[in-house]
Design a protein around this motif. Structure first.
Motif, mmCIF file in Angstrom:
data_model
loop_
_atom_site.group_PDB
_atom_site.id
_atom_site.type_symbol
_atom_site.label_atom_id
_atom_site.label_comp_id
_atom_site.label_asym_id
_atom_site.label_seq_id
_atom_site.Cartn_x
_atom_site.Cartn_y
_atom_site.Cartn_z
ATOM 1 N N ILE A 170 0.898 -0.998 0.425
ATOM 2 C CA ILE A 170 -0.249 -0.306 -0.205
ATOM 3 C C ILE A 170 1.089 1.238 -0.286
ATOM 4 C CG2 ILE A 170 -1.620 0.980 1.315
ATOM 5 C CD1 ILE A 170 -2.910 -1.582 2.405
ATOM 6 N N TYR A 171 0.703 2.100 -1.066
ATOM 7 C CA TYR A 171 1.745 3.448 -0.852
ATOM 8 C C TYR A 171 0.569 4.473 -0.862
ATOM 9 C CZ TYR A 171 4.496 1.154 -4.471
ATOM 10 O OH TYR A 171 5.141 0.601 -5.524
ATOM 11 N N LEU A 172 1.423 5.807 0.688
ATOM 12 C CA LEU A 172 0.216 6.870 1.297
ATOM 13 C C LEU A 172 1.084 7.906 0.837
ATOM 14 C CD1 LEU A 172 0.025 4.589 4.854
ATOM 15 C CD2 LEU A 172 -1.720 4.839 3.269
ATOM 16 N N GLY A 173 0.685 9.046 1.255
ATOM 17 C CA GLY A 173 1.169 9.736 1.025
ATOM 18 C C GLY A 173 0.137 10.765 0.295
ATOM 19 N N GLU A 174 0.400 12.281 0.010
ATOM 20 C CA GLU A 174 -0.118 13.082 -1.455
ATOM 21 C C GLU A 174 0.681 13.335 -2.250
ATOM 22 O OE1 GLU A 174 -2.536 15.214 -2.666
ATOM 23 O OE2 GLU A 174 -3.346 14.613 -1.182
ATOM 24 N N THR A 175 -0.035 13.079 -3.253
ATOM 25 C CA THR A 175 1.783 13.228 -4.498
ATOM 26 C C THR A 175 0.618 14.253 -5.263
ATOM 27 O OG1 THR A 175 0.245 12.042 -5.683
ATOM 28 C CG2 THR A 175 1.421 10.363 -3.899
ATOM 29 N N VAL A 176 -0.105 15.082 -5.490
ATOM 30 C CA VAL A 176 -1.361 15.745 -5.899
ATOM 31 C C VAL A 176 -1.016 17.688 -5.925
ATOM 32 C CG1 VAL A 176 -2.912 16.502 -7.756
ATOM 33 C CG2 VAL A 176 -2.552 14.310 -6.510
ATOM 34 N N CYS A 177 -1.349 17.992 -4.567
ATOM 35 C CA CYS A 177 -1.224 18.935 -4.498
ATOM 36 C C CYS A 177 -0.945 19.713 -2.546
ATOM 37 C CB CYS A 177 -2.270 19.195 -4.855
ATOM 38 S SG CYS A 177 -2.786 21.730 -4.688
ATOM 39 N N SER A 178 0.676 20.238 -2.458
ATOM 40 C CA SER A 178 0.354 20.666 -1.477
ATOM 41 C C SER A 178 -0.517 21.240 -0.768
ATOM 42 C CB SER A 178 1.794 21.006 -1.401
ATOM 43 O OG SER A 178 1.486 22.659 -1.615
ATOM 44 N N ARG A 179 -1.486 21.845 -1.067
ATOM 45 C CA ARG A 179 -2.562 22.507 -0.621
ATOM 46 C C ARG A 179 -3.299 21.769 0.352
ATOM 47 N NH1 ARG A 179 -0.651 25.540 -4.074
ATOM 48 N NH2 ARG A 179 0.537 27.950 -3.679
ATOM 49 N N ARG A 180 -3.407 20.647 0.017
ATOM 50 C CA ARG A 180 -4.493 19.583 1.049
ATOM 51 C C ARG A 180 -3.604 19.130 1.509
ATOM 52 N NH1 ARG A 180 -5.821 15.651 -4.578
ATOM 53 N NH2 ARG A 180 -6.963 17.270 -6.098
ATOM 54 N N ARG A 181 -4.531 19.767 3.252
ATOM 55 C CA ARG A 181 -3.473 19.680 4.149
ATOM 56 C C ARG A 181 -4.796 18.697 5.158
ATOM 57 N NH1 ARG A 181 -2.651 25.119 2.815
ATOM 58 N NH2 ARG A 181 -0.350 25.188 2.045
ATOM 59 N N LEU A 182 -5.789 18.359 4.655
ATOM 60 C CA LEU A 182 -6.489 17.378 5.738
ATOM 61 C C LEU A 182 -6.320 16.476 6.378
ATOM 62 C CD1 LEU A 182 -9.800 17.712 2.873
ATOM 63 C CD2 LEU A 182 -9.161 18.890 4.593
ATOM 64 N N LEU A 183 -5.188 15.324 5.235
ATOM 65 C CA LEU A 183 -4.021 14.712 6.495
ATOM 66 C C LEU A 183 -2.967 15.457 6.230
ATOM 67 C CD1 LEU A 183 -6.403 12.642 5.438
ATOM 68 C CD2 LEU A 183 -4.962 10.955 5.334
ATOM 69 N N LYS A 184 -1.848 15.342 7.119
ATOM 70 C CA LYS A 184 -0.340 16.003 6.774
ATOM 71 C C LYS A 184 0.112 14.548 7.584
ATOM 72 C CE LYS A 184 -1.932 19.967 9.137
ATOM 73 N NZ LYS A 184 -3.115 19.969 9.072
ATOM 74 N N PHE A 185 1.865 14.645 7.600
ATOM 75 C CA PHE A 185 2.638 13.740 7.342
ATOM 76 C C PHE A 185 2.541 12.479 8.286
ATOM 77 C CE2 PHE A 185 6.588 12.732 9.130
ATOM 78 C CZ PHE A 185 7.242 11.640 7.569
ATOM 79 N N ASN A 186 2.168 13.444 9.924
ATOM 80 C CA ASN A 186 2.254 12.271 11.200
ATOM 81 C C ASN A 186 0.349 11.505 10.818
ATOM 82 O OD1 ASN A 186 4.932 13.226 12.497
ATOM 83 N ND2 ASN A 186 3.068 15.541 13.256
ATOM 84 N N ASP A 187 -0.306 11.741 10.008
ATOM 85 C CA ASP A 187 -1.526 11.593 9.842
ATOM 86 C C ASP A 187 -1.416 10.560 8.880
ATOM 87 O OD1 ASP A 187 -3.277 12.848 11.555
ATOM 88 O OD2 ASP A 187 -3.006 14.311 9.549
#
Length: 295
Positions: free
Chosen positions: A32-49
């Motif tokens: 399973i791959y996790l992470g925001e790959t599209v836009c850094s302005r999407r902050r509903l989940l953060k790195f620690n999440d």
């Protein structure tokens, strides 16, 4: 061959994401791959999440990979990238050459994502010398191209992953088409893309589905469906069949594919129910034709 789950491309809220990955934890997917790959302005989940989700998934026996941004545009995004690479526990998928460079400097192996333009075996061998352990084939390349890579006189020392199901990311731009559609600027977008969990469908003047707008990312309107090629890929030597999630229902496909691969039948043929063959499916790129075609 194993089944992998690509990172979620859409701006889902935190509750939806947590529910999705709880279900994924109990699915038969291997990686399973996790992470925001599209836009850094999407902050509903953060790195620690994402780290918390990664720990939970690992506890359920999943191989977890943290995916990085496909388009690095600011110093803050580079700083976030370094946090992913230096997480200390999980592998990373580098979706930009900045990710490759940071991983190389840290002397860490990495997976080369599909948004890095690998179009020949020489570039793949170079990336392997820099630490690449696996590469995800760019979406627009074909089975014939991949055969040449795998059957090269020098057998590859890296693994191969192919996206076989989901909407195809075709391009990334510095502009946000979703914000533009609603008359908003990129810097003041109100994260409007969260109101469109599968992007915004764009049609031609003849009302034919053409593209899907997902923030700064442009996707295919139709979902790629290579489930009928599952056994062909396994025989070729593909290591991972990737499913890109657009809803919770994709986990049903994941489980069906995993069952097919674990079948003991000598002459395995992909079950018809795995396929979503209809007007909303495409597979042209795999056969060296226009991507939107269904061969």
């Amino acid at each position: 061959m194993k089944i992998s789950l690509a990172p979620v491309s859409y701006c889902w809220d935190k509750v939806t994401m947590e529910h999705f990955y709880q279900q994924a934890a109990n699915s038969q997917v291997d990686t399973i791959y996790l992470g925001e790959t599209v836009c850094s302005r999407r902050r509903l989940l953060k790195f620690n999440d994402y780290l918390e989700l990664a720990v939970m998934l690992k506890a359920h026996g999943k191989q977890v990979v943290l995916s990085t941004m496909a388009l690095i545009e600011a110093q803050s995004e580079l700083t976030e990238l370094k946090k992913y690479v230096e997480n200390g526990e999980f592998s990373i998928e580098a979706n930009d050459m900045a990710g490759v460079q940071v991983a190389k400097q840290a002397n860490l192996p990495f997976i080369c994502g599909p948004t890095i333009n690998n179009y020949n075996r020489t570039s793949l061998d170079l990336l392997h010398s820099m630490g690449m352990s696996r590469f995800v084939m760019p979406y627009e390349l074909s089975k014939a191209w991949l055969n040449q890579v795998i059957n090269h006189p020098n057998k590859p020392n890296f693994e191969v992953e192919v996206m076989g199901h989901g909407f195809i990311p075709l391009a990334h731009s510095a502009r946000c088409f979703t914000a533009k559609h609603f008359g908003l600027s990129k810097d003041n977008c109100d994260t409007i893309c969260q109101q469109h969990p599968k992007g915004i469908l764009a049609q031609t003047q003849e009302q034919q589905n053409l593209l899907r707008l997902n923030g700064i990312q442009t996707q295919s309107a139709a979902s790629i469906d290579l489930t009928q090629e599952l056994m062909v890929m396994e025989q070729m030597g593909v290591d991972y069949f990737r499913v890109s999630p657009s809803s919770l229902e994709c986990l049903n496909i994941v489980n069906a594919l995993a069952n097919e691969l674990s079948s003991n039948t000598e002459d395995k043929v992909c079950s018809p129910q795995l396929s979503t063959a209809n007007s909303q499916a495409c597979n042209g790129y795999w056969f060296g034709q226009a991507g939107l075609q269904q061969v």
